[in-house]
Write a protein that holds these residues in place. Sequence first.
Motif, short mmCIF file in Angstrom:
data_model
loop_
_atom_site.label_atom_id
_atom_site.label_comp_id
_atom_site.label_asym_id
_atom_site.label_seq_id
_atom_site.Cartn_x
_atom_site.Cartn_y
_atom_site.Cartn_z
N ASP A 1 -0.76 -4.53 4.97
CA ASP A 1 0.54 -3.49 4.93
C ASP A 1 0.03 -2.29 4.01
O ASP A 1 0.22 -1.41 4.24
CB ASP A 1 1.70 -4.00 4.37
N HIS B 1 0.14 1.54 5.05
CA HIS B 1 1.13 2.33 4.35
C HIS B 1 0.48 3.75 3.90
O HIS B 1 1.02 4.58 3.97
CB HIS B 1 1.80 1.42 3.43
N ASN C 1 -0.21 5.97 6.43
CA ASN C 1 0.71 6.63 7.19
C ASN C 1 1.28 7.72 6.19
O ASN C 1 2.08 8.76 6.57
CB ASN C 1 2.03 5.19 7.13
N ASP D 1 6.70 7.58 4.78
CA ASP D 1 6.87 6.65 3.71
C ASP D 1 7.18 5.20 4.11
O ASP D 1 8.15 4.99 3.57
CB ASP D 1 7.13 7.35 2.49
N THR D 2 6.80 4.71 5.27
CA THR D 2 7.37 3.66 5.65
C THR D 2 6.05 2.56 6.18
O THR D 2 5.17 2.98 6.47
CB THR D 2 8.19 3.78 7.08
N LEU D 3 6.50 1.22 6.17
CA LEU D 3 5.68 0.43 6.88
C LEU D 3 5.58 0.64 8.25
O LEU D 3 6.55 0.85 8.72
CB LEU D 3 5.76 -0.92 6.47
#
Length: 135
Positions: A43, A47, A50, A57-59
Amino acid sequence: MIEFNSTNDFELSNPEELLQWLTSVIEAEQKQMGEINYIFCDDAYLHKLNVEYLNHDTLTDVISFDYTSGDVISGDIYISVERVEDNAADFKTSFKDELSRVMVHGLLHYCGYKDKSEDEAKEMRAKENLYLSVR
């Protein structure tokens, strides 16, 4: 050529089977294979990508960087193994099935499918289900 890589200790249990299946998807979509890299990570790694490249700013479970040219599909598909595990539990499916869905999802983006609108997402899900049914 499809390659499987990992930034952590994750290893596919069935790489040859997946290679054959993903190749058949490309052929069914009437595309040609270029260089496709699957990169399995955690993750935190995904992340960071991303935020850095997509300003989200999310998984997430998958990010695809598309380098397709014409009908020759190429790109890097990053998959968070942690997210796939959690999603499999949430959706009450096996890790293998959820991983396959995410893998084909990235590939379908390279074939021209989008998932931003409700109609696009519906079409994407139908294609995923079609190819998962022949896996």
